[in-house]
Scaffold this motif. Structure first.
Motif, mmCIF file in Angstrom:
data_model
loop_
_atom_site.group_PDB
_atom_site.id
_atom_site.type_symbol
_atom_site.label_atom_id
_atom_site.label_comp_id
_atom_site.label_asym_id
_atom_site.label_seq_id
_atom_site.Cartn_x
_atom_site.Cartn_y
_atom_site.Cartn_z
ATOM 1 N N LEU A 1 0.814 -1.211 0.000
ATOM 2 C CA LEU A 1 0.000 0.000 0.000
ATOM 3 C C LEU A 1 0.851 1.267 0.000
ATOM 4 N N THR A 2 2.036 1.217 0.607
ATOM 5 C CA THR A 2 2.927 2.385 0.541
ATOM 6 C C THR A 2 3.453 2.558 -0.875
ATOM 7 N N HIS A 3 3.796 1.470 -1.534
ATOM 8 C CA HIS A 3 4.236 1.521 -2.936
ATOM 9 C C HIS A 3 3.149 2.136 -3.814
ATOM 10 N N GLU A 4 1.925 1.639 -3.696
ATOM 11 C CA GLU A 4 0.854 2.141 -4.560
ATOM 12 C C GLU A 4 0.486 3.586 -4.213
ATOM 13 N N THR A 5 0.536 3.939 -2.938
ATOM 14 C CA THR A 5 0.252 5.318 -2.547
ATOM 15 C C THR A 5 1.311 6.264 -3.100
ATOM 16 N N THR A 6 2.532 5.786 -3.238
ATOM 17 C CA THR A 6 3.585 6.596 -3.861
ATOM 18 C C THR A 6 3.218 6.921 -5.301
ATOM 19 N N HIS A 7 2.662 5.972 -6.010
ATOM 20 C CA HIS A 7 2.211 6.245 -7.384
ATOM 21 C C HIS A 7 1.144 7.335 -7.404
ATOM 22 N N VAL A 8 0.249 7.306 -6.417
ATOM 23 C CA VAL A 8 -0.772 8.348 -6.325
ATOM 24 C C VAL A 8 -0.113 9.709 -6.119
ATOM 25 N N ALA A 9 0.848 9.770 -5.205
ATOM 26 C CA ALA A 9 1.500 11.039 -4.874
ATOM 27 C C ALA A 9 2.315 11.599 -6.033
ATOM 28 N N MET B 1 10.128 3.012 -16.520
ATOM 29 C CA MET B 1 9.520 2.164 -15.500
ATOM 30 C C MET B 1 10.473 1.893 -14.338
ATOM 31 N N TRP B 2 11.773 1.765 -14.627
ATOM 32 C CA TRP B 2 12.696 1.480 -13.521
ATOM 33 C C TRP B 2 12.661 2.599 -12.495
ATOM 34 N N LEU B 3 12.409 3.835 -12.946
ATOM 35 C CA LEU B 3 12.374 4.964 -12.032
ATOM 36 C C LEU B 3 11.034 5.038 -11.297
ATOM 37 N N SER B 4 9.912 4.918 -12.021
ATOM 38 C CA SER B 4 8.616 5.026 -11.343
ATOM 39 C C SER B 4 8.392 3.869 -10.373
ATOM 40 N N GLU B 5 8.707 2.646 -10.796
ATOM 41 C CA GLU B 5 8.511 1.501 -9.909
ATOM 42 C C GLU B 5 9.600 1.419 -8.851
ATOM 43 N N GLY B 6 10.817 1.752 -9.245
ATOM 44 C CA GLY B 6 11.916 1.729 -8.285
ATOM 45 C C GLY B 6 11.740 2.759 -7.182
ATOM 46 N N PHE B 7 11.265 3.948 -7.547
ATOM 47 C CA PHE B 7 11.047 4.986 -6.542
ATOM 48 C C PHE B 7 9.928 4.564 -5.584
ATOM 49 N N ALA B 8 8.869 3.979 -6.113
ATOM 50 C CA ALA B 8 7.771 3.533 -5.258
ATOM 51 C C ALA B 8 8.239 2.467 -4.273
ATOM 52 N N ASP B 9 9.097 1.563 -4.717
ATOM 53 C CA ASP B 9 9.644 0.559 -3.800
ATOM 54 C C ASP B 9 10.599 1.199 -2.798
ATOM 55 N N TRP B 10 11.389 2.178 -3.257
ATOM 56 C CA TRP B 10 12.307 2.863 -2.344
ATOM 57 C C TRP B 10 11.529 3.516 -1.198
ATOM 58 N N VAL B 11 10.443 4.183 -1.515
ATOM 59 C CA VAL B 11 9.612 4.795 -0.474
ATOM 60 C C VAL B 11 9.030 3.723 0.441
ATOM 61 N N ALA B 12 8.576 2.621 -0.140
ATOM 62 C CA ALA B 12 7.931 1.561 0.639
ATOM 63 C C ALA B 12 8.896 0.916 1.632
ATOM 64 N N TYR B 13 10.160 0.756 1.244
ATOM 65 C CA TYR B 13 11.146 0.118 2.124
ATOM 66 C C TYR B 13 11.915 1.125 2.982
ATOM 67 N N ARG B 14 11.798 2.380 2.654
ATOM 68 C CA ARG B 14 12.550 3.433 3.348
ATOM 69 C C ARG B 14 12.275 3.411 4.854
ATOM 70 N N GLY B 15 13.328 3.326 5.614
ATOM 71 C CA GLY B 15 13.214 3.398 7.071
ATOM 72 C C GLY B 15 12.719 2.138 7.738
#
Length: 388
Positions: free
Chosen positions: A246-254, A265-279
C-alpha cells in the motif's frame, strides 16, 4: 459541452441532441439526489430487465460519497426513433477527488411520444466495469483513506484503511511537495472482478497484490487515482508485505502529476519501492531475493531494467529482478547524492517531453553524471549490496 458540428452525426438534429443531453442531466441529478424514481424515469418503461439491473446499480452506489456525477455527450447516431450515443461519465468522490474519474459509455436510446429514453447502457468498447456494477459497495473511511469494497468483510476493509492511513504520511515524508495526501482503495470480490475493473484479462494480475490506475489531470488539480487491490494475492501477505504494497501504490498516487511518458519504468517503480522500504530496516537480500541469486551466480545485469522487463507476462523471476533493480537504482541515488536529489531527479525526468534523452538530461542536470557512468555505479552497487 456539445456542438452539432463536432459531436453529432449529420442526420442527428440539434433538437434531439439537446433532448438526450437533458435526459442524461436529469439522470445525473437523480444519482446525486438519491432519487430512485428520477433515476428510473430515464429508462424505457417496458425495458424490465434493464430497469432491474439499473436499479441494482443505483442501490449499490448508496454508500459511495459522490460529489459530482455528469454525462458529457459525444457522437450521436440516429436512425428514426432510435439513437446510439457515445458519452463520457465523469464523477468525483467527495473529499478525495479534485479531478473527475472518466468512464466512456455507449448508450442506446429510443424516442416515444416526443421523449427520449435509455434502452441500454454499457461500457464503451475497451472500457472497464465500475465497482458498483459488481455488487453493493461498502465504504470504510480512514483518517487519510477511503476503502470501497464489494463482497468483503467490514473488518478486513477497516484493516486496509488502517494500513493505508499509515502509508500516506510515510509517502509524504519521502515525497515533499503538494499532493492530495489521501488515497482511495477499491477492493473487488475476486481476481476476476479486479480484471473487470481494469478492463484487462485477470490472469495478467495473478500474484500482483495491487495496482494503481489514474489519469493525467489539468494543471492545478490532482488526478483521481485509484488503488485496486487483488484480494487473493493481498490476502496471503503478512502485515509487513501489506504495508509495503500500500505504501508503494500510494507513492504512485503522490507522484502521478510528475510522472509522464518520459519516465522510465525502472524509475517510477523503483522509486515507489524505495519509499515503501525506506526506514524499515528490511535486509536488502530479503527485499531483492531474485536479483541477489543472479548476482551470486555472477549474472550482473548489463543495463538498467527496460520497460519491457516490467511486463506481467515476462515471468515472475524476471519481473521481480526488474523491480529489485529499479529499487536499488533509486537507493543508490539516495545514498550517493541524497534523498532531495532523488526526488528532484524524479521530477526532472517527468518534465521531459519525450522518453528519448529525458533521463540523460536529468542525470546530467541533477546528478552531474552520464547514463554510462551511472550504470557502472549501479552495477557496482548491486555487487556491494547483494554479492556478500
Amino acid at each position: 459541452m456539445l456542438t452539432a458540428s463536432g459531436c453529432t452525426a449529420p442526420e442527428t438534429s440539434d433538437t434531439a441532441v439537446r433532448a438526450i443531453q437533458r435526459l442524461l442531466d436529469g439522470r445525473a441529478a437523480a444519482v446525486l439526489g438519491h432519487d430512485r424514481g428520477g433515476y428510473l424515469a430515464a429508462l424505457a418503461p417496458g425495458a424490465t430487465r434493464l430497469r432491474a439491473a439499473q436499479l441494482k446499480e443505483f442501490q449499490n452506489l448508496a454508500q459511495v460519497p459522490l460529489r459530482s456525477w455528469e454525462y458529457r455527450l459525444g457522437k450521436v447516431r440516429r436512425q428514426g426513433g432510435r439513437a446510439v450515443a457515445e458519452a463520457e461519465l465523469r464523477y468525483r468522490i467527495d473529499g478525495y477527488d479534485t479531478a473527475p474519474v472518466t468512464a466512456p459509455r455507449t448508450l442506446e436510446l429510443a424516442e416515444r411520444d416526443g421523449r427520449w429514453y435509455v434502452t441500454a447502457d454499457r461500457a464503451a468498447k475497451g472500457g472497464a466495469q465500475q465497482l458498483w456494477q459488481q455488487g453493493e459497495v461498502t465504504a470504510v473511511r480512514g483518517s487519510r483513506s477511503l476503502i470501497l469494497g464489494v463482497g468483503q468483510d467490514a473488518e478486513r476493509l477497516r484493516a486496509l484503511a488502517a494500513t493505508a492511513d499509515r502509508a500516506v504520511p510515510a509517502v509524504s515524508d519521502a515525497w515533499p511537495g503538494s499532493w492530495a495526501g489521501r488515497v482511495v482503495v477499491l477492493v473487488p470480490r475476486s481476481l476476476e472482478a479486479m480484471g473487470s475493473l481494469l478492463g484487462a484479462p485477470a490472469a495478467g494480475y495473478r500474484g500482483i497484490a495491487a495496482v494503481t490506475t489514474g489519469e493525467r489531470a489539468a494543471a492545478g488539480t490532482s488526478p483521481a487515482d485509484r488503488v485496486i487491490v487483488n484480494p487473493e494475492a493481498y490476502g496471503v501477505l503478512g502485515d509487513f508485505g501489506r504495508s509495503v504494497v500500500l505504501t508503494h501504490e500510494t507513492t504512485h498516487v503522490a507522484t502521478r502529476a510528475h510522472t509522464s511518458a518520459a519516465t522510465p519504468m525502472w524509475l517510477s517503480e523503483g522509486f515507489a519501492d524505495w519509499v515503501a522500504y525506506r526506514g524499515t530496516g528490511h535486509p536488502t537480500g530479503q527485499a531483492a531475493p531474485e536479483l541477489q541469486r543472479a548476482i551470486r551466480r555472477g549474472e550482473v545485469p548489463a543495463a538498467l531494467p527496460d520497460d519491457s522487463d516490467f511486463a506481467f507476462g515476462a515471468g515472475a523471476d524476471a519481473l521481480a529482478r526488474a523491480y529489485e533493480g529499479g529499487w536499488l537504482a533509486c537507493e543508490l541515488i539516495a545514498a550517493r547524492w541524497g534523498e532531495k536529489r532523488l526526488t528532484a531527479f524524479y521530477r526532472a525526468v517527468g518534465e521531459g517531453q519525450h522518453r528519448a534523452g529525458a533521463d540523460e538530461k536529468a542525470l546530467n542536470d541533477v546528478l552531474g553524471t552520464t547514463p554510462g557512468e551511472f550504470t557502472v555505479r549501479w552495477r557496482d552497487y548491486l555487487r556491494e549490496r547483494l554479492g556478500g
